[in-house]
Design an enzyme around this catalytic site. Sequence first.
Site, mmCIF file in Angstrom:
data_model
loop_
_atom_site.group_PDB
_atom_site.id
_atom_site.type_symbol
_atom_site.label_atom_id
_atom_site.label_comp_id
_atom_site.label_asym_id
_atom_site.label_seq_id
_atom_site.Cartn_x
_atom_site.Cartn_y
_atom_site.Cartn_z
ATOM 1 N N ASP A 70 78.189 -73.448 29.489
ATOM 2 C CA ASP A 70 78.513 -71.938 29.554
ATOM 3 C C ASP A 70 79.274 -71.416 30.834
ATOM 4 O OD1 ASP A 70 78.634 -69.240 30.017
ATOM 5 O OD2 ASP A 70 76.525 -68.848 29.038
ATOM 6 N N HIS A 75 78.799 -65.075 35.531
ATOM 7 C CA HIS A 75 77.497 -65.568 35.903
ATOM 8 C C HIS A 75 77.826 -66.185 37.388
ATOM 9 C CE1 HIS A 75 76.211 -64.660 31.965
ATOM 10 N NE2 HIS A 75 77.086 -65.298 31.272
ATOM 11 N N ILE A 90 75.390 -62.143 37.059
ATOM 12 C CA ILE A 90 74.177 -61.911 36.399
ATOM 13 C C ILE A 90 73.657 -63.359 35.635
ATOM 14 C CG2 ILE A 90 74.132 -59.670 35.767
ATOM 15 C CD1 ILE A 90 75.291 -60.297 32.879
ATOM 16 N N GLY A 93 72.297 -65.057 29.497
ATOM 17 C CA GLY A 93 71.108 -64.696 28.416
ATOM 18 C C GLY A 93 70.420 -65.715 27.910
#
Length: 160
Positions: A70, A75, A90, A93
């Site tokens: 990812d 991120h 962030i 998820g």
Amino acid sequence: MWDKGTASVFEVIVECAQFTAMWSLFAPGTGGFGGERGPARATAADRGPGTIGAVPTFPTQAALYRLTGDRHHIHIDPEASARIGQSIPILQGLCTLAAATLVMARDRGAHPADLTSLHGRFTGPVVPGDVLELESWPDGAFELRRDGAPVISDAKAVFV
């Protein structure tokens, strides 16, 4: 801003001999839903109080999680995260969901590999380094919160 009348949900299913993964993608601006709304899930208030625990994250967790493939810039890159309205990068998820699942397994005396079913709805951002609050119930249902606001809701982890 998006128009609720022009959004779609796409169902994705990936199957192999070891597992079946299913998820839904909400896509604003791609078409109408149509049909009647289905039944609502039980809310946390309907279940009564659950067990409260902590899910710690660490400041470099998003960078480490990038090793899974990812590599989305929101991120890791402050400029990219700012473009989506986040003041700092962030946590992914799925990384957040995995962190909660590890705590659920530990609290139930299960090995993480004993996970047979997992679902949840991503409802808010997590910043690497946050300590999240996990409220869970005996049936495996859980909600994960950051500063009292849900970040994963309508969630459930089932272990063998």
